[in-house]
Design a protein around this motif. Sequence first.
Motif, mmCIF file in Angstrom:
data_model
loop_
_atom_site.group_PDB
_atom_site.id
_atom_site.type_symbol
_atom_site.label_atom_id
_atom_site.label_comp_id
_atom_site.label_asym_id
_atom_site.label_seq_id
_atom_site.Cartn_x
_atom_site.Cartn_y
_atom_site.Cartn_z
ATOM 1 N N VAL A 26 1.014 -1.115 -0.161
ATOM 2 C CA VAL A 26 0.130 0.269 0.090
ATOM 3 C C VAL A 26 0.999 1.119 -0.015
ATOM 4 C CG1 VAL A 26 -1.468 1.420 1.338
ATOM 5 C CG2 VAL A 26 -1.765 -1.104 1.055
ATOM 6 N N SER A 27 0.536 2.187 -0.674
ATOM 7 C CA SER A 27 1.140 3.364 -0.742
ATOM 8 C C SER A 27 0.262 4.613 -0.529
ATOM 9 C CB SER A 27 1.952 3.713 -2.036
ATOM 10 O OG SER A 27 1.253 4.205 -3.260
ATOM 11 N N TYR A 64 6.985 4.392 -10.121
ATOM 12 C CA TYR A 64 6.046 5.493 -9.955
ATOM 13 C C TYR A 64 6.315 6.191 -8.358
ATOM 14 C CZ TYR A 64 3.853 4.726 -14.295
ATOM 15 O OH TYR A 64 3.649 4.622 -15.414
ATOM 16 N N PRO A 65 7.617 6.825 -8.094
ATOM 17 C CA PRO A 65 7.988 7.124 -6.751
ATOM 18 C C PRO A 65 7.556 8.189 -6.150
ATOM 19 C CG PRO A 65 9.926 7.646 -8.283
ATOM 20 C CD PRO A 65 8.575 7.026 -9.114
ATOM 21 N N ASP A 66 7.246 9.193 -6.876
ATOM 22 C CA ASP A 66 6.653 10.598 -6.157
ATOM 23 C C ASP A 66 7.654 10.939 -5.196
ATOM 24 O OD1 ASP A 66 5.058 12.520 -6.291
ATOM 25 O OD2 ASP A 66 3.225 11.504 -5.736
ATOM 26 N N HIS A 67 7.527 12.316 -4.935
ATOM 27 C CA HIS A 67 8.615 12.914 -4.022
ATOM 28 C C HIS A 67 7.653 13.640 -2.950
ATOM 29 C CE1 HIS A 67 12.190 11.702 -6.185
ATOM 30 N NE2 HIS A 67 11.840 12.429 -7.215
ATOM 31 N N GLY A 68 6.585 13.292 -2.955
ATOM 32 C CA GLY A 68 5.654 13.883 -1.848
ATOM 33 C C GLY A 68 4.269 13.725 -2.140
ATOM 34 N N ASP A 127 2.832 10.996 7.134
ATOM 35 C CA ASP A 127 3.805 10.123 6.181
ATOM 36 C C ASP A 127 3.494 10.401 4.789
ATOM 37 O OD1 ASP A 127 5.801 8.817 4.975
ATOM 38 O OD2 ASP A 127 4.868 6.952 5.744
ATOM 39 N N THR A 128 4.153 11.544 4.348
ATOM 40 C CA THR A 128 3.725 11.827 2.864
ATOM 41 C C THR A 128 4.970 11.573 2.022
ATOM 42 O OG1 THR A 128 4.544 14.203 3.487
ATOM 43 C CG2 THR A 128 2.400 13.747 3.614
ATOM 44 N N ALA A 129 5.745 10.576 2.164
ATOM 45 C CA ALA A 129 6.866 10.141 1.316
ATOM 46 C C ALA A 129 6.130 9.436 0.205
ATOM 47 C CB ALA A 129 7.861 9.189 2.123
ATOM 48 N N GLY A 130 7.088 9.101 -1.015
ATOM 49 C CA GLY A 130 6.509 8.504 -2.116
ATOM 50 C C GLY A 130 6.787 6.955 -1.906
ATOM 51 N N PHE A 131 6.390 6.354 -2.629
ATOM 52 C CA PHE A 131 6.505 4.764 -2.662
ATOM 53 C C PHE A 131 8.054 4.442 -3.362
ATOM 54 C CE2 PHE A 131 6.707 0.689 -5.240
ATOM 55 C CZ PHE A 131 5.997 -0.094 -4.419
ATOM 56 N N THR A 132 8.560 3.440 -2.672
ATOM 57 C CA THR A 132 9.912 2.701 -3.376
ATOM 58 C C THR A 132 9.635 1.357 -3.583
ATOM 59 O OG1 THR A 132 10.807 2.672 -1.015
ATOM 60 C CG2 THR A 132 11.265 4.549 -2.446
ATOM 61 N N ASN A 133 10.151 0.791 -4.349
ATOM 62 C CA ASN A 133 9.970 -0.684 -4.868
ATOM 63 C C ASN A 133 10.585 -1.633 -3.536
ATOM 64 O OD1 ASN A 133 8.866 -1.080 -7.243
ATOM 65 N ND2 ASN A 133 10.694 -0.784 -8.426
ATOM 66 N N PRO A 134 9.799 -2.493 -3.120
ATOM 67 C CA PRO A 134 10.194 -3.359 -2.193
ATOM 68 C C PRO A 134 11.511 -4.145 -2.909
ATOM 69 C CG PRO A 134 8.280 -4.188 -3.009
ATOM 70 C CD PRO A 134 8.475 -2.862 -3.494
ATOM 71 N N GLU A 135 12.246 -4.944 -2.124
ATOM 72 C CA GLU A 135 13.430 -5.598 -2.386
ATOM 73 C C GLU A 135 13.043 -6.788 -3.218
ATOM 74 O OE1 GLU A 135 17.009 -8.436 -0.579
ATOM 75 O OE2 GLU A 135 15.632 -7.439 0.955
ATOM 76 N N GLY A 136 13.772 -6.793 -4.415
ATOM 77 C CA GLY A 136 13.403 -7.924 -5.237
ATOM 78 C C GLY A 136 12.375 -7.588 -6.546
ATOM 79 N N ILE A 137 11.717 -6.245 -6.270
ATOM 80 C CA ILE A 137 10.705 -6.136 -7.148
ATOM 81 C C ILE A 137 11.577 -4.657 -8.118
ATOM 82 C CG2 ILE A 137 8.421 -4.869 -7.888
ATOM 83 C CD1 ILE A 137 8.217 -7.682 -6.434
ATOM 84 N N VAL A 138 11.676 -4.818 -9.469
ATOM 85 C CA VAL A 138 12.458 -4.170 -10.180
ATOM 86 C C VAL A 138 11.460 -3.440 -11.379
ATOM 87 C CG1 VAL A 138 14.552 -5.105 -9.476
ATOM 88 C CG2 VAL A 138 13.155 -5.848 -11.435
ATOM 89 N N THR A 139 10.202 -3.598 -11.277
ATOM 90 C CA THR A 139 9.232 -2.998 -12.284
ATOM 91 C C THR A 139 9.222 -1.513 -11.977
ATOM 92 O OG1 THR A 139 7.536 -3.934 -11.075
ATOM 93 C CG2 THR A 139 8.102 -5.109 -12.847
ATOM 94 N N GLY A 140 8.228 -0.881 -12.830
ATOM 95 C CA GLY A 140 8.009 0.631 -12.536
ATOM 96 C C GLY A 140 7.729 0.965 -11.200
#
Length: 775
Positions: free
Chosen positions: A488-489, A549-553, A534-547
Amino acid sequence: MKKKRAAALISAMVFAGGIAGCSIEKAGTASVSYVQEVVERSSSSDKDDPADNNVVNDVATGTITGGENSGPDDSVALPESGTSIIDQNFDDGGNGHFSIYNNGGSCKISNQDNELAVDIQRCGDVDYGNQVYYDGFKLDKGAVYVLSFDLSSTVDRKVACRIQLNGGDYHAYFEDSIHAGAQMQHFEEEFTMEEDSDPAPRFCFNMGLMDDMSADPGDHTVRIDNVRLVAKDVSGATAGAGLPSYPDAVTSQIGFRPDDVKTVVVRNAEEGGSYSLINDKTGKVVYKGELGELRYDEAAQKRIRIGDFSGYKTRGIYHIHVITEAAVQDTPPFEIGNDIYDAMFRDTLRMLYEQRCGMKVKGQSSAFSHDSCHTGKALIYGTSKVIDVSGGWHDAGDYGRYVVSGAKTVADLLWAYRDYDVRSDELGIPESGNKIPDILDEARYELDWMLKMQDEETGGVYHKVTCKVFPETVGPVDETDQLIVSPVSTAATGDFAAVMAMASEIYRQIDPDFSKKAKAAAEKAFEYIRDTKDTAGFTNPEGIVTGEYPDHGTEDEILWAAVELYLAGDKDCAEVIRRRWNPDIMKMGLGWAKMTGYACGDLIRGAGSELKDVTETMKKNLLKDADELLEQTEKSAYGCSLGKNFSWGSNMTAANNGMLLELAADVTGDEKYRQAAHEQIGYLLGKNPLGYCFVTGYGTLSPINPHHRPSQLAGNAMKGMLVGGPNKSLEDPYAKAVLEGQPAGMCYVDNSQSYSTNEVAIYWNSPLIYLLAGK
């Protein structure tokens, strides 16, 4: 008043058949990936929008009369025989420009004793689980090369050496397997480049789980030294093609409505010149003029002149004949008529249908048809729980599905329906004829999938569903790896709450049950994020290297959700709007990374007196940004609002800017904004420094090799897709190889390897759909 789009408009169309995309793949034996954390460039100050890499084809050249070559020479010079193409001995203490890619494996590289040491912790499950690679060279057809290097390993193992296509199926031009052991061995082999010249191949060592391994050998080190690739004999070689010659005289390749401003842009006309509008059917000149004053265009870094034929309004098919001291040339044909955008509107919207996942799709041709795909249960990351998340749209050139980009796409469709009264029920999708506008049927397909992405217990929304890595160059039904639902993000939850609240209002009369379901889901999602700090963007969890869409806020996503719920009747959200709205830092973005434009646009147009002070500051900020875009549009010889900001997905940014300008026109009634918005359409459809109509399948010169797996497999482009467009940052090896030194507005190449300029995406199409809906 905005022009409404009648249902009859679409019924007369002829049926025809088209990053980001969201992250970048890199070469492996077949399909490999890595993530580049860049963010979409929207109409404000967002960053570059990611897409992924894959695919390959030759540069489209086109046939253009009288055009100058705005790129390098027509061919790239051959090296002399004996020239070292790669020469790395690591004696300088560095890594010799080698990089690593991991696909399930784990390794690090370093210089140890003037050798490249690859410390491997895990091999992964495929031979390219660990890859050490070198980019930045070229191969010429017919040239004879000698490859040599030294290799050792602390465990006996096989290492695969490849020189390969850096995209598509990643097939090898040269490959061999070497058994490495404790003693450093010298390897040397000659090969001839039999295929067409490649300006951006990849040289790599694959050190994953090899076919002779029964188990992972554990920690070990592979050492590499004295890597050389020498062009031994080029006497029979053919130099690769450079960039095509671009036309000097450009205009919209689709055309103009009778009352539109109509212009042709001409470069290489230092001493002036004349132009004639010629009827294609009769061959007669129907309008003449002299080119205007000389001006400079920053994007093209060229001096140009403009011819204006707005006074001619008779319907028909025409082209423009231009005479300058440098050349006599003709533009591609175009149309003057009231319904010139109808077919393109249909195809750009139908592109979303052809991107559908989880159902049988009947494409514009059999090449783009497929059976149900990605219907298996998806594993929630970090758990043993599986859920059904079938449905939705494939995001871009790959088959991932992402809530944040899907929400932007849906919002554009809902705005188009509401702002322009798009009522057609005859677009040729499965739901056509059900007495519901097809644009809402298409949006509903994504909305139904998004509902499956909500965690029933908390109300939070999962960010995406993909496999661990990008697929090989296969059709959607052939991506069969385990689907994984990423965590969830806040971004996904905010976007979800906003579009569900919007949908609850728009579908209220059409489908009351769905409207209630959407409203309840929006409220539950909003409760999850209403008071979050917590308004940080999403980061890929370990082992997932697809897109990623991180956002910065994510303050803008929370604001947007509060606005839409407020407009849907939840007046308690007024307090959240006041708390989250920050006029000093929030720009008017209309992209997945900046949703402020949707929040402000809807609140300005829909709020009552209770929030008048907020909407006044929102309107002030909106018009400030719109005026900046208006100024950039007027400065550009091509009517482009981008200035010098040609980033990843620049064509989407131009279309987003057009949407923001339309919004400014709507809230002020000032037609200057609407004219500037229309200029963005002209830019995308051919009036640009490259002379490309950037929508596949339309115009005389349009992309034929987009970065899009179904198109690659078909050998032709799906019709109706807006490609990414010029990207001055040159963020893929092919772009680096062929576009170095080009002006910002000309950093584009029609090659499917160039994922940073030539990918497609649903949320790149959607702002163009919005703009076309209003015409």
